[in-house]
Design an enzyme around this catalytic site. Structure first.
Site, PDB file in Angstrom:
ATOM      1  N   CYS A   2       0.852  -1.376   0.139  1.00  0.00           N
ATOM      2  CA  CYS A   2       0.032   0.047  -0.007  1.00  0.00           C
ATOM      3  C   CYS A   2       0.962   1.481   0.003  1.00  0.00           C
ATOM      4  CB  CYS A   2      -0.625  -0.055   1.350  1.00  0.00           C
ATOM      5  SG  CYS A   2      -1.600  -1.470   1.524  1.00  0.00           S
ATOM      6  N   ARG A  27       2.939   0.675  -6.259  1.00  0.00           N
ATOM      7  CA  ARG A  27       2.998  -0.178  -5.149  1.00  0.00           C
ATOM      8  C   ARG A  27       1.847  -0.998  -4.624  1.00  0.00           C
ATOM      9  NH1 ARG A  27       7.146   1.883  -1.377  1.00  0.00           N
ATOM     10  NH2 ARG A  27       5.938   0.909   0.365  1.00  0.00           N
ATOM     11  N   TRP A  74      -3.473  -2.154  -1.764  1.00  0.00           N
ATOM     12  CA  TRP A  74      -2.965  -3.591  -2.174  1.00  0.00           C
ATOM     13  C   TRP A  74      -3.752  -4.596  -1.287  1.00  0.00           C
ATOM     14  CZ3 TRP A  74      -0.318  -8.170  -1.039  1.00  0.00           C
ATOM     15  CH2 TRP A  74       0.020  -8.798  -1.944  1.00  0.00           C
ATOM     16  N   ASN A  98      -0.421   0.548   6.315  1.00  0.00           N
ATOM     17  CA  ASN A  98       0.038  -0.584   5.429  1.00  0.00           C
ATOM     18  C   ASN A  98       0.562  -1.664   6.368  1.00  0.00           C
ATOM     19  OD1 ASN A  98       1.583  -1.500   3.618  1.00  0.00           O
ATOM     20  ND2 ASN A  98       3.137  -0.149   3.515  1.00  0.00           N
ATOM     21  N   GLY A  99       0.269  -2.829   5.862  1.00  0.00           N
ATOM     22  CA  GLY A  99       0.737  -3.835   6.756  1.00  0.00           C
ATOM     23  C   GLY A  99      -0.206  -4.889   7.354  1.00  0.00           C
ATOM     24  N   GLU A 489      14.851 -16.486 -14.388  1.00  0.00           N
ATOM     25  CA  GLU A 489      14.452 -14.913 -14.301  1.00  0.00           C
ATOM     26  C   GLU A 489      13.465 -14.556 -15.299  1.00  0.00           C
ATOM     27  OE1 GLU A 489      14.270 -12.542 -12.567  1.00  0.00           O
ATOM     28  OE2 GLU A 489      14.325 -10.706 -13.800  1.00  0.00           O
ATOM     29  N   LYS A 493       9.866 -13.231 -15.432  1.00  0.00           N
ATOM     30  CA  LYS A 493       9.316 -11.843 -16.231  1.00  0.00           C
ATOM     31  C   LYS A 493       8.087 -12.287 -17.068  1.00  0.00           C
ATOM     32  CE  LYS A 493      11.190  -9.337 -14.412  1.00  0.00           C
ATOM     33  NZ  LYS A 493      12.030  -9.416 -13.488  1.00  0.00           N
ATOM     34  N   GLU A 496       5.108 -12.730 -15.000  1.00  0.00           N
ATOM     35  CA  GLU A 496       4.499 -11.654 -13.955  1.00  0.00           C
ATOM     36  C   GLU A 496       3.765 -10.532 -14.774  1.00  0.00           C
ATOM     37  OE1 GLU A 496       8.697  -9.927 -12.803  1.00  0.00           O
ATOM     38  OE2 GLU A 496       6.802  -9.401 -11.482  1.00  0.00           O
ATOM     39  N   HIS A 512      14.137 -35.568 -16.788  1.00  0.00           N
ATOM     40  CA  HIS A 512      13.542 -36.003 -15.457  1.00  0.00           C
ATOM     41  C   HIS A 512      12.422 -35.444 -15.432  1.00  0.00           C
ATOM     42  CE1 HIS A 512      17.632 -37.605 -14.597  1.00  0.00           C
ATOM     43  NE2 HIS A 512      18.004 -36.111 -15.057  1.00  0.00           N
ATOM     44  N   LYS A 611       5.328  -3.463  -6.128  1.00  0.00           N
ATOM     45  CA  LYS A 611       6.727  -3.414  -6.175  1.00  0.00           C
ATOM     46  C   LYS A 611       7.474  -3.821  -5.274  1.00  0.00           C
ATOM     47  CE  LYS A 611      10.337  -2.079  -8.322  1.00  0.00           C
ATOM     48  NZ  LYS A 611      10.967  -2.987  -9.390  1.00  0.00           N
TER      49      LYS A 611
END
Ligand code: AGP
Length: 616
Positions: A2, A27, A74, A98-99, A489, A493, A496, A512, A611
């Site tokens: 947030c 964020r 968020w 926030n939290g 990575e 990308k 997301e 495997h 973020k």
């Protein structure tokens, strides 16, 4: 997570808060709201969805007060709708949070028993109830907040406003970041309370970072800081050299694209403090107060990396670099696992935390745990004065400038460049780096910014190929050795940004299990530079191709064998194995960007993500 903006000053709070929230929208962004004093009363406006919805709602609203709070949410507790949006208001108190409040069930039960009417599904509203309850008794906002702070458990930062006292703000932090901005002009008094300095950079560069369990009280023209027991604190003012234009798109369609293109510059900026460009030697440029890196590096017996997400993949590359160059054993831990698995941290271990934001809750907790167990902590971060940076013993900075795109790009490549430097420093301190090798590594590292420029030329190629790539139902990313984390990575990308199924694998693992996934609808993206593992990777690809898989390969120069078996072949400039990952990741970033953009997704703010992850 947030975003929080609180303002007290002569400017129009509506403009300051909404503009500040815009800078924080990356964020968290499923709802937003403001509470600003108007005619001595709280005027609260909230909206579900992107900030634009709130902007439209407040457009024609007047506010004549000089204090207000705003929030982009968020969702953690409760669905992302207007009723759960912040600020929460109870009686004359409103607050943004926030939290997470861990003991919210207990608090809720108690409040309901006392007859409180709860009007949202959030834990945040409960804190407003608690403050209002105290305030009615003592008519003192600071005191009420201090009492409530002792009752709540969790990770939170909160800013509270009392409509009866329209020149006052109280904020406290125990977890997610909260920063006080002071007027740039020291003659004037205006105050900002923000979850990220970006929200106030256009107004000031003078900031005070709150530590956990600290309270800030802003009233009239004075600001005072307290610890949780109410004792007065003297806080240091940090003057930042970041400017407001660093948080603009500068003509690019998206922040991510801008950040992708900044990589030649940001990689150069990351290594500059540690390289002597005349002698091509690495320098020990200690930025820690009590940390002598040369001495510590000489005596370490183990390195332990802790990080999350992209920063974790960078750490995996750090393992390859440090083990192979320095012959020091290295562990890599996902921070959320490390903190709960009762890790053994042997004596003489160096714990290295990697975090772009410096605020990731799990990484911060891992750092604290390592310190409790007596380890020295070196932090690699992009944000100086962030929570992790402040707790570490020694510091390396990515120097990437502000990274806004949720998908990390330039921070990743800068970290890889720093890890190259670090491996050389450790090896040099231990006397295992010959001057000839040092020169070769450093010279190679110095060519990387221009090599990234070359790779960025693939931009057009990917923007053209994006539509074609949409047809695949899934993507397998493969790499070996130091390029295995690059495969991970690349897959992250794509997941997301383009919301497509993608998996990263060590190429040798295909037989495997993952080979069973291959058919004509599966694309196989392989990072296969011309190194000693190339032949092995090519034979893994033959097996996949024989089963119908379509190959997109990234190799070195004109590699005919690879090119012939691939639908798409990208040629990277030649580089040492140590730096190849820095240039190999760039086409994967471009591919994910263009695929997502061609599908019409919001590249800078992918769904469900924030973020900086300041809660568990
Ligand atoms: C990267 O694209 C992600 N958005 C994410 O994995 C990120 O790297 C992770 O949350 C860690 O963040 P940090 O580097 O700020 O600690």
């Amino acid at each position: 997570m947030c975003g929080i903006v609180g303002y007290l000053g002569e400017k129009n709070p509506k403009t300051v808060i909404i503009d500040g929230l815009k800078k924080l929208e990356y964020r968290g962004y499923d709802s937003a709201g403001v509470a600003i004093i108007h005619n001595g009363k709280t005027k609260r406006i909230r909206a579900q969805g992107k900030l634009k919805a709130l902007e439209e709602k407040v457009l024609n609203e007047d506010f004549n007060g000089h204090v207000g709070i705003g929030h982009t949410r968020w969702a953690t507790h409760g669905a992302p709708n207007e009723r759960n949006a912040h600020p929460h208001q109870v009686g004359e108190v409103s607050l943004v949070h926030n939290g997470i409040i861990e003991n919210y069930l207990e608090i809720k039960a108690e409040l309901i028993k006392e007859g409180a009417v709860i009007s949202s599904d959030t834990d945040s509203e409960l804190v407003a109830h608690l403050i209002w309850k105290e305030l009615q008794k003592n008519q003192n906002l600071l005191l009420s907040v201090q009492i409530v702070l002792k009752k709540i458990i969790g990770a939170f930062s909160i800013v509270a406003l009392w409509e009866k006292s329209p020149n006052e703000l109280v904020a406290f932090k125990d977890g997610p970041p909260l920063i006080v901005g002071l007027s740039k002009d020291t003659e004037k008094s205006e105050f900002f309370v923000v979850s990220d300095v970006q929200a106030a950079l256009v107004h000031t560069n003078r900031f005070v970072y709150l530590n956990d369990r600290e309270v800030v009280h802003i009233k009239d023209k004075a600001v005072n800081y307290y610890n949780a027991d109410g004792a007065t604190l003297k806080k240091e003012i940090t003057v930042l050299n970041w400017t407001a234009d660093m948080v603009e798109k500068m003509g690019y369609r998206h922040f991510m694209l801008k950040e992708l293109y900044e990589q030649p510059r940001s990689v150069a900026a990351a290594i500059a403090p540690y390289i002597d460009t005349d002698t091509h030697a690495v320098k020990f440029n200690d930025q820690g107060k009590s940390f002598n890196s040369e001495t510590i590096f000489k005596s370490i017996e183990r390195v332990i990396f802790v990080a999350c997400g992209t920063s974790f993949y960078a750490s995996m590359i750090g393992k390859y670099l440090i083990e192979q160059i320095c012959r020091v054993p290295v562990d890599t831990d996902i921070a959320s696992e490390f903190r709960y698995r009762r890790p053994v941290i042997p004596k003489n271990s160096l714990v290295i935390s990697v975090s772009q934001s410096g605020e990731t809750a799990d990484t911060l907790a891992a750092v604290r745990l390592a310190k409790e167990q007596g380890a020295q902590v070196l932090s690699i971060t992009n944000v100086a004065q962030s929570s992790i940076d402040r707790e570490a013993d020694a510091h390396m900075y990515m120097n990437s400038g502000v990274e806004i795109g949720v998908a990390s790009t330039k921070a990743f490549t800068s970290t890889l460049a720093l890890l190259n430097v670090l491996a050389l420093q450790i090896s040099k301190a231990r006397g295992s780096l010959s001057p000839v090798s040092e020169k070769e590594y450093v010279q190679n590292l110095l060519t990387i910014p221009s090599q990234i420029e070359v790779v960025l030329a693939y931009d057009k190629y990917f923007s053209e190929a994006a539509k074609e790539l949409q047809k695949y139902k899934g993507f397998l990313y493969l790499g070996r050795g130091v390029n295995y984390p690059i495969a991970l990575e690349g897959a992250l990308k794509l997941k997301e940004l383009a919301y497509m199924h993608a998996e990263g694998y060590a190429a040798g693992e295909m037989k495997h299990g993952p080979l069973a996934l291959i058919d004509e609808s599966m694309a196989i993206v392989v990072v296969a530079p011309s190194d000693e593992l190339l032949d092995k990777t090519v034979s893994n690809l033959q097996e996949a191709k024989a089963r119908g898989g379509k190959i997109i390969s990234i190799g070195t120069g004109e590699n005919k064998a690879l090119k012939d078996m691939s639908e798409y072949y990208l040629s990277l400039p030649g580089s040492l194995w140590t730096t190849n990952p820095i240039i190999a990741v760039v086409p994967l970033q471009l591919m994910a960007y263009h695929l997502a953009d061609s599908l019409g997704y919001d590249v800078d703010q992918p769904r469900n993500l924030a973020k900086s992850v300041t809660v568990e």
